[in-house]
Every structure is written in C-alpha cells, then in structure tokens.
Design a protein around this motif. Sequence first.
Motif, mmCIF file in Angstrom:
data_model
loop_
_atom_site.group_PDB
_atom_site.id
_atom_site.type_symbol
_atom_site.label_atom_id
_atom_site.label_comp_id
_atom_site.label_asym_id
_atom_site.label_seq_id
_atom_site.Cartn_x
_atom_site.Cartn_y
_atom_site.Cartn_z
ATOM 1 N N PRO A 45 -3.755 26.993 28.055
ATOM 2 C CA PRO A 45 -3.529 25.980 27.016
ATOM 3 C C PRO A 45 -4.802 25.148 26.809
ATOM 4 C CG PRO A 45 -2.501 25.305 29.071
ATOM 5 C CD PRO A 45 -3.040 26.682 29.295
ATOM 6 N N LEU A 46 -4.919 24.517 25.653
ATOM 7 C CA LEU A 46 -6.104 23.691 25.368
ATOM 8 C C LEU A 46 -6.344 22.642 26.439
ATOM 9 C CD1 LEU A 46 -6.142 22.955 21.525
ATOM 10 C CD2 LEU A 46 -7.668 24.421 22.848
ATOM 11 N N HIS A 89 -4.242 26.680 19.559
ATOM 12 C CA HIS A 89 -3.716 25.824 20.622
ATOM 13 C C HIS A 89 -3.941 26.448 21.993
ATOM 14 C CE1 HIS A 89 -1.985 23.332 17.546
ATOM 15 N NE2 HIS A 89 -1.413 24.399 17.027
ATOM 16 N N GLN A 90 -4.601 27.599 22.013
ATOM 17 C CA GLN A 90 -4.872 28.290 23.260
ATOM 18 C C GLN A 90 -6.360 28.586 23.410
ATOM 19 O OE1 GLN A 90 -2.574 31.898 23.432
ATOM 20 N NE2 GLN A 90 -0.967 30.894 24.596
ATOM 21 N N LEU A 91 -6.753 28.740 24.655
ATOM 22 C CA LEU A 91 -8.099 29.165 24.993
ATOM 23 C C LEU A 91 -8.036 30.585 25.545
ATOM 24 C CD1 LEU A 91 -9.274 26.003 26.964
ATOM 25 C CD2 LEU A 91 -9.921 26.644 24.626
ATOM 26 N N GLY A 92 -9.076 31.332 25.309
ATOM 27 C CA GLY A 92 -9.298 32.590 25.997
ATOM 28 C C GLY A 92 -10.340 32.301 27.063
ATOM 29 N N ILE A 93 -10.063 32.647 28.288
ATOM 30 C CA ILE A 93 -10.960 32.388 29.410
ATOM 31 C C ILE A 93 -11.523 33.722 29.892
ATOM 32 C CG2 ILE A 93 -11.128 31.428 31.755
ATOM 33 C CD1 ILE A 93 -10.342 29.319 29.646
ATOM 34 N N ASN A 94 -12.826 33.780 30.121
ATOM 35 C CA ASN A 94 -13.443 34.991 30.644
ATOM 36 C C ASN A 94 -12.913 35.244 32.055
ATOM 37 O OD1 ASN A 94 -15.096 37.016 31.642
ATOM 38 N ND2 ASN A 94 -16.997 36.070 30.962
ATOM 39 N N LEU A 95 -12.131 36.293 32.198
ATOM 40 C CA LEU A 95 -11.516 36.642 33.475
ATOM 41 C C LEU A 95 -12.554 36.775 34.585
ATOM 42 C CD1 LEU A 95 -8.728 37.803 34.763
ATOM 43 C CD2 LEU A 95 -9.857 39.989 34.439
ATOM 44 N N ALA A 96 -13.735 37.286 34.255
ATOM 45 C CA ALA A 96 -14.780 37.504 35.263
ATOM 46 C C ALA A 96 -15.362 36.198 35.790
ATOM 47 C CB ALA A 96 -15.889 38.373 34.685
ATOM 48 N N CYS A 97 -15.124 35.084 35.101
ATOM 49 C CA CYS A 97 -15.602 33.780 35.579
ATOM 50 C C CYS A 97 -14.695 33.204 36.670
ATOM 51 C CB CYS A 97 -15.690 32.775 34.423
ATOM 52 S SG CYS A 97 -17.033 33.126 33.266
ATOM 53 N N LEU A 98 -13.478 33.705 36.797
ATOM 54 C CA LEU A 98 -12.533 33.184 37.786
ATOM 55 C C LEU A 98 -12.950 33.624 39.186
ATOM 56 C CD1 LEU A 98 -9.161 33.896 35.942
ATOM 57 C CD2 LEU A 98 -10.588 31.854 35.831
ATOM 58 N N ALA A 99 -12.979 32.692 40.105
ATOM 59 C CA ALA A 99 -13.410 32.968 41.479
ATOM 60 C C ALA A 99 -12.537 34.050 42.113
ATOM 61 C CB ALA A 99 -13.356 31.693 42.312
ATOM 62 N N GLY A 100 -13.186 35.086 42.631
ATOM 63 C CA GLY A 100 -12.485 36.138 43.360
ATOM 64 C C GLY A 100 -11.756 37.147 42.497
ATOM 65 N N ILE A 101 -11.934 37.088 41.173
ATOM 66 C CA ILE A 101 -11.224 37.990 40.258
ATOM 67 C C ILE A 101 -12.252 38.797 39.480
ATOM 68 C CG2 ILE A 101 -9.576 38.143 38.340
ATOM 69 C CD1 ILE A 101 -8.387 36.956 40.902
ATOM 70 N N SER A 102 -11.945 40.053 39.254
ATOM 71 C CA SER A 102 -12.809 40.941 38.481
ATOM 72 C C SER A 102 -11.958 41.696 37.462
ATOM 73 C CB SER A 102 -13.483 41.949 39.418
ATOM 74 O OG SER A 102 -14.078 42.997 38.675
ATOM 75 N N PRO A 103 -12.515 42.007 36.299
ATOM 76 C CA PRO A 103 -11.775 42.853 35.351
ATOM 77 C C PRO A 103 -11.441 44.216 35.960
ATOM 78 C CG PRO A 103 -13.705 41.899 34.289
ATOM 79 C CD PRO A 103 -13.802 41.569 35.751
#
Length: 140
Positions: A45-46, A89-103
Amino acid sequence: MTTHLAACHCGAVKFRVRLTDGFNTRRRCTCSYCTMRGAVAVSAPLDGLEFIQGQHLLTLYQFNTKSAKHWFCSLCGIYTHHQRRSNPHQLGINLACLAGISPFDFPQTPVLDGINHPTDANSTPRIAGTLHYTKTPPRA
C-alpha cells in the motif's frame, strides 16, 4: 501484512515495507520499461513504505502517460519501487531489494500484459504468460 527490510544494491537507500499479500502479488510486466528493467515486483500500500535512510538519493523516472512513478537509487541505479499506473493506491516494490529474498526463490512468476495496459483498454489486468526458473544442480 508482512514487513520486510529492503535496500538498493549499494545500501545507500534503505527502507521498510509492508507487503499487501506477501509474495502472492509477485509479477513481471511486458510494458516497454519493465521488459528492459527485468525486475519482479510485489505490491504494497502507499502508506506501507518507510524510509530508514537515503530517500534524498532516489531519482524519479516517468514516461508515456507519466501516471506511473518509478524510483531508483541515483548512486547504484537499482530500481527500488514504483507507484503503479494500474492502481495508483499501490506501490510495486522490487522483490530483489528485500533482505534475504531473490526472484530466483520462486519457480514461477506471472507476467502481466503491460503492452495492452488495463488502464488503456478499460479492462482488468491480463496474464501474458509465466516466467519459469529451474535451478541447475551444483557442479561436482
């Protein structure tokens, strides 16, 4: 909603993000920008984004209708997030930026039809295909 720590590649931009539905919203897109960018995005969410440091280092990129807002680190160039055109009203977040997560943690990722954008066609999002990843066994 699950909260994750996230950062760009160089670590200058750090943030916390609350995902809308965990990794169930992961997707790629076939629009011209996403095709070249190649990132997998997840929804938030925003108000689900909280910067820890480096927000001033983000650069905004917009194209075509200029309704979507794409941010990336001005130092390392990594796309961190965008405000969605199909749902502002939503954001798309780069999954690869999340700690410990990879596409590459996911064997399949839906690919949305961004060429025939739902906002342009006055329709719902359409799945254009599925991106598959199969891990090769390590060499002996």
